[in-house]
Design a protein around this motif. Structure first.
Motif, PDB file in Angstrom:
ATOM      1  N   PHE A 116      11.401 -28.768  33.506  1.00 35.08           N
ATOM      2  CA  PHE A 116      10.553 -28.156  32.674  1.00 35.08           C
ATOM      3  C   PHE A 116      10.832 -27.197  31.942  1.00 35.08           C
ATOM      4  CE2 PHE A 116       7.247 -30.573  35.308  1.00 35.08           C
ATOM      5  CZ  PHE A 116       7.629 -31.746  34.897  1.00 35.08           C
ATOM      6  N   GLY A 117      11.851 -25.582  32.223  1.00 36.44           N
ATOM      7  CA  GLY A 117      12.635 -24.900  31.799  1.00 36.44           C
ATOM      8  C   GLY A 117      12.200 -25.164  30.128  1.00 36.44           C
ATOM      9  N   ALA A 118      13.065 -26.308  29.714  1.00 33.98           N
ATOM     10  CA  ALA A 118      13.424 -27.155  28.116  1.00 33.98           C
ATOM     11  C   ALA A 118      12.233 -26.962  27.600  1.00 33.98           C
ATOM     12  CB  ALA A 118      14.650 -27.681  28.119  1.00 33.98           C
ATOM     13  N   ILE A 119      11.668 -27.565  27.923  1.00 35.36           N
ATOM     14  CA  ILE A 119      10.100 -28.322  27.304  1.00 35.36           C
ATOM     15  C   ILE A 119       8.968 -27.229  26.831  1.00 35.36           C
ATOM     16  CG2 ILE A 119       7.799 -29.140  27.827  1.00 35.36           C
ATOM     17  CD1 ILE A 119       9.946 -30.973  29.831  1.00 35.36           C
TER      18      ILE A 119
ATOM     19  N   PRO B 293      15.760 -19.527  41.484  1.00 33.77           N
ATOM     20  CA  PRO B 293      15.183 -19.981  40.737  1.00 33.77           C
ATOM     21  C   PRO B 293      15.234 -20.147  39.166  1.00 33.77           C
ATOM     22  CG  PRO B 293      14.393 -19.812  42.570  1.00 33.77           C
ATOM     23  CD  PRO B 293      15.454 -19.007  42.962  1.00 33.77           C
ATOM     24  N   THR B 294      14.978 -18.554  39.135  1.00 29.24           N
ATOM     25  CA  THR B 294      15.556 -17.492  37.684  1.00 29.24           C
ATOM     26  C   THR B 294      17.060 -17.711  37.174  1.00 29.24           C
ATOM     27  OG1 THR B 294      13.784 -15.720  38.528  1.00 29.24           O
ATOM     28  CG2 THR B 294      15.114 -15.565  36.320  1.00 29.24           C
ATOM     29  N   TRP B 295      18.202 -17.267  37.677  1.00 32.19           N
ATOM     30  CA  TRP B 295      19.249 -16.951  37.188  1.00 32.19           C
ATOM     31  C   TRP B 295      19.432 -18.709  36.902  1.00 32.19           C
ATOM     32  CZ3 TRP B 295      23.403 -18.889  39.383  1.00 32.19           C
ATOM     33  CH2 TRP B 295      23.555 -18.518  40.979  1.00 32.19           C
ATOM     34  N   PHE B 296      19.561 -19.700  37.558  1.00 32.24           N
ATOM     35  CA  PHE B 296      20.076 -20.657  37.399  1.00 32.24           C
ATOM     36  C   PHE B 296      19.096 -21.782  37.392  1.00 32.24           C
ATOM     37  CE2 PHE B 296      21.399 -24.863  39.489  1.00 32.24           C
ATOM     38  CZ  PHE B 296      22.670 -25.116  39.020  1.00 32.24           C
ATOM     39  N   GLY B 297      17.941 -21.321  37.863  1.00 30.91           N
ATOM     40  CA  GLY B 297      16.918 -22.260  37.332  1.00 30.91           C
ATOM     41  C   GLY B 297      16.420 -22.561  35.642  1.00 30.91           C
ATOM     42  N   PHE B 298      17.377 -21.310  34.863  1.00 28.82           N
ATOM     43  CA  PHE B 298      16.943 -21.119  33.850  1.00 28.82           C
ATOM     44  C   PHE B 298      18.597 -21.385  33.142  1.00 28.82           C
ATOM     45  CE2 PHE B 298      13.092 -18.818  34.275  1.00 28.82           C
ATOM     46  CZ  PHE B 298      11.301 -20.120  34.266  1.00 28.82           C
ATOM     47  N   SER B 299      19.518 -21.779  33.654  1.00 30.59           N
ATOM     48  CA  SER B 299      20.965 -21.558  33.311  1.00 30.59           C
ATOM     49  C   SER B 299      21.156 -22.776  32.099  1.00 30.59           C
ATOM     50  CB  SER B 299      21.480 -22.222  34.527  1.00 30.59           C
ATOM     51  OG  SER B 299      21.362 -23.274  35.018  1.00 30.59           O
ATOM     52  N   ASN B 300      20.314 -23.584  31.742  1.00 30.59           N
ATOM     53  CA  ASN B 300      20.385 -24.733  31.098  1.00 30.59           C
ATOM     54  C   ASN B 300      20.015 -24.051  29.785  1.00 30.59           C
ATOM     55  OD1 ASN B 300      22.034 -26.675  32.497  1.00 30.59           O
ATOM     56  ND2 ASN B 300      20.138 -27.411  33.171  1.00 30.59           N
ATOM     57  N   LEU B 301      19.242 -23.142  29.543  1.00 29.76           N
ATOM     58  CA  LEU B 301      18.565 -23.108  27.689  1.00 29.76           C
ATOM     59  C   LEU B 301      19.457 -21.609  26.969  1.00 29.76           C
ATOM     60  CD1 LEU B 301      14.656 -21.912  29.993  1.00 29.76           C
ATOM     61  CD2 LEU B 301      15.694 -24.376  29.143  1.00 29.76           C
ATOM     62  N   GLY B 302      20.689 -21.707  27.418  1.00 28.40           N
ATOM     63  CA  GLY B 302      21.828 -20.640  26.440  1.00 28.40           C
ATOM     64  C   GLY B 302      20.708 -19.686  26.296  1.00 28.40           C
ATOM     65  N   LEU B 303      20.039 -18.980  27.908  1.00 30.23           N
ATOM     66  CA  LEU B 303      19.181 -17.377  27.826  1.00 30.23           C
ATOM     67  C   LEU B 303      20.234 -16.577  27.893  1.00 30.23           C
ATOM     68  CD1 LEU B 303      16.214 -17.811  29.348  1.00 30.23           C
ATOM     69  CD2 LEU B 303      16.746 -18.200  27.054  1.00 30.23           C
ATOM     70  N   ASP B 304      20.307 -14.925  27.021  1.00 24.30           N
ATOM     71  CA  ASP B 304      21.182 -14.017  26.972  1.00 24.30           C
ATOM     72  C   ASP B 304      20.804 -13.561  28.314  1.00 24.30           C
ATOM     73  OD1 ASP B 304      19.835 -12.621  25.825  1.00 24.30           O
ATOM     74  OD2 ASP B 304      20.388 -12.637  24.171  1.00 24.30           O
TER      75      ASP B 304
END
Length: 563
Positions: free
Chosen positions: A488-491, A162-173
């Motif tokens: 909803f991560g991007a929102i 949920p953390t490393w893949f769930g936010f994978s589209n946000l371009g986070l380092d």
């Protein structure tokens, strides 16, 4: 205003489709929503058709990552079940203590905590609940306890998916993602002081909880302290290792009776031994299928009589796959050991042009990459050796086959059952990922950015007080904290950047929300209810589990002001 309405409309319709009476399952609702977003992008936002198509291809390919993890987790679960190891683990856990609070904490909290870290995706509640019912606890009350207990570890469940893949589209380092994980773990750590007692209250009285509260506290902290500490430098196995340590500590403390009421509470059996064993069989066969399917496969299991004592050797052998899983994860995730860099080496071995489709490359670490999809900037990659599918899940299964001397027909059954179970989740994930990628297409004018701007204008910096509930809403209708974060991560990120709130804090609230949403998640409620033979009680369960979920959100809101 029209752009905002059309941007929000697909999400609203998705929620309606999945929550209405006789709602649509996620594998139907999510693809429909993806189609709606695609049509809006094409005909209203006038997005180039080639760019839309490239994102659809990337969305389909991106589903390989989570579904391969799910497949690996299910395969390991089937091996543990069919080898008879699950029977041994169940009988061992049942025999540790007859104190009701101890049983509920060891099985419903610590054991489920560890299972969440290893496999996630609703497995913990589905495995722990039948064991507790076999001990004589009321099925309806057990269902509610299992749902509420399975919240704290979820953000780092299934090896942190949920953390490393769930936010994978946000371009986070990596540093930003790690900081998000730290804040997430801190919020969960604080919430854990109230969640187990609230869950226990579904089954035992406040008086019993008070008399045994020292044990409850020790069991809770034995999971959450290592969980929180590990999250300071890793976001993949805090739940797995924390749960394993917590289970061992809880068992040892219960054996010595530390913190438990002196008079042991006898558990009234509500089912004969054969029924309890059959229920234990049903859980692992299919956490979302009817018990008749479970009974069919159960004929292949190498089971033991329930009244037979479990030796230390049997316990160690039965736990070997789990121990191997934890050991391999630790070894492959610690940078200083050098194995992680080998598994993530992106040095290209070769590149092949697939014409209009894009350029395919393979790295030394077998990372598959498709660049310039349809001539656009859209890219997809899959870390074959680092995604926890082949290593450690498949590797542990292959090691365990000769260890347990599994016959060919059992091995074939393991793989066939795994294949049959991932079909619907794969379709749901494809729909979710296509929807998310299309929602993010368009830069500043994308549906995601438009929606985020509207929320930020409405709430301003006060958004942090309700941010977790948006994550819970995502888990409620999707059945997954991972999908909630993807959706909803991007929102959440857009809102944070627009109003000047730390994005790591807001994304942590999203992650916590996706985890606490498990308490009211329709998919999980139906799965647990089906396994326990509970009919038409979904509304009853939600009305009661929503209370600890609201309390969880209040803790998250308060913590967001101090981190």
């Amino acid at each position: 205003m029209t752009s905002l309405f059309l941007s929000v409309m697909p999400i609203v319709i998705l929620i309606w489709m999945m929550t209405k009476k006789n709602g649509l399952p996620s594998h139907i609702a999510l693809p429909i929503t993806a189609l709606m977003v695609g049509l809006l992008q094409l005909f209203y936002f006038n997005t180039d058709f080639t760019l839309i198509s490239a994102n659809i291809i990337a969305g389909i390919l991106s589903a390989i990552t989570p579904i391969s993890i799910v497949a690996g987790a299910i395969l390991l679960n089937r091996m543990i079940y069919l080898s008879g190891s699950e029977d041994i683990i169940r009988r061992w856990l049942e025999g540790i203590s007859k104190n009701q609070v101890a049983q509920l904490m060891i099985i419903g909290w610590a054991f489920a905590f560890m299972i969440e870290g290893a496999s996630g995706f609703g497995t913990p509640a589905a495995i722990a609940a039948p064991i507790l019912v076999g001990l004589g606890f009321n099925p309806l009350k057990v269902a509610m306890l299992a749902l509420v207990m399975n919240s704290v570890p979820v953000s780092f469940g299934a090896v942190g998916t949920p953390t490393w893949f769930g936010f994978s589209n946000l371009g986070l380092d990596d540093a930003t993602l790690l900081e998000t994980g730290k804040i997430t773990a801190l919020i969960h750590f604080v919430a854990a002081f109230i969640i187990p007692p609230m869950a226990l209250r579904f089954i035992v009285s406040w008086g019993e909880i008070r008399k045994n509260y020292l044990f409850v506290l020790i069991s809770t902290l034995s999971c959450t302290v290592p969980y929180f500490l590990l999250a300071q430098w890793n976001y993949e196995f805090p739940a797995l290792v924390g749960g394993a340590i917590g289970l061992i500590m809880s068992v040892v403390v219960a054996r010595f009776g530390l913190g438990l009421a002196t008079a042991e509470q006898k558990v009234a059996k509500t089912a004969v031994a054969g029924e309890a064993a059959a229920l234990g069989d049903a859980v692992s066969m299919n956490m979302t299928s009817m018990s008749s399917q479970a009974t069919t496969s159960g004929t292949s299991k190498q089971s033991q009589p329930d009244n037979q004592a479990v030796s230390t050797g049997q316990i160690l052998k039965a736990m070997t796959p789990t121990i191997l899983l934890i050991a391999i994860l630790i070894v492959t995730r610690i940078k200083q050991l050098g194995i992680k860099s080998m598994l993530t080496d992106s040095t290209e071995l070769f590149t092949v042009s697939f014409g209009p489709l894009g350029d395919f490359s393979l790295s030394k670490a077998l990372i598959l990459k498709l660049s310039h999809i349809l001539g656009t900037d859209v890219t997809w990659a899959y870390k074959t050796l680092y995604v926890p599918a082949l290593i450690p899940f498949l590797l542990v299964v292959l090691i365990s086959i000769p260890l347990f001397k599994l016959q060919g027909n059992i091995v074939k059954q393991m793989f066939s059952e795994t294949a049959s179970r991932i079909k619907m989740p794969f379709i749901a994930l494809v729909g979710a990922l296509i929807m998310v990628k299309l929602m993010m297409t368009g830069g500043e004018n994308s549906p995601i950015m438009t929606t985020g701007q509207a929320f930020s204008d409405l709430m301003g910096t006060s958004w942090q007080y309700v941010g977790a509930y948006l994550g819970a809403l995502g888990a409620f209708f999707s059945g997954s904290a991972t999908v909630s974060n993807l959706t909803f991560g991007a929102i959440q990120q857009t809102i944070a950047l627009n109003v000047g709130l730390p994005q790591t804090t807001i994304l942590a609230l999203q992650s916590v929300g996706g985890a606490m949403g498990n308490m009211v998640c329709i998919n999980n409620i139906i799965a647990v209810s089906t396994i326990l033979g509970i009919a038409n009680k979904e509304g009853y369960i939600i009305k009661r589990t929503v209370i600890p979920m609201i309390a969880y959100g209040i803790v998250a809101a308060i913590m967001s002001t101090v981190v």
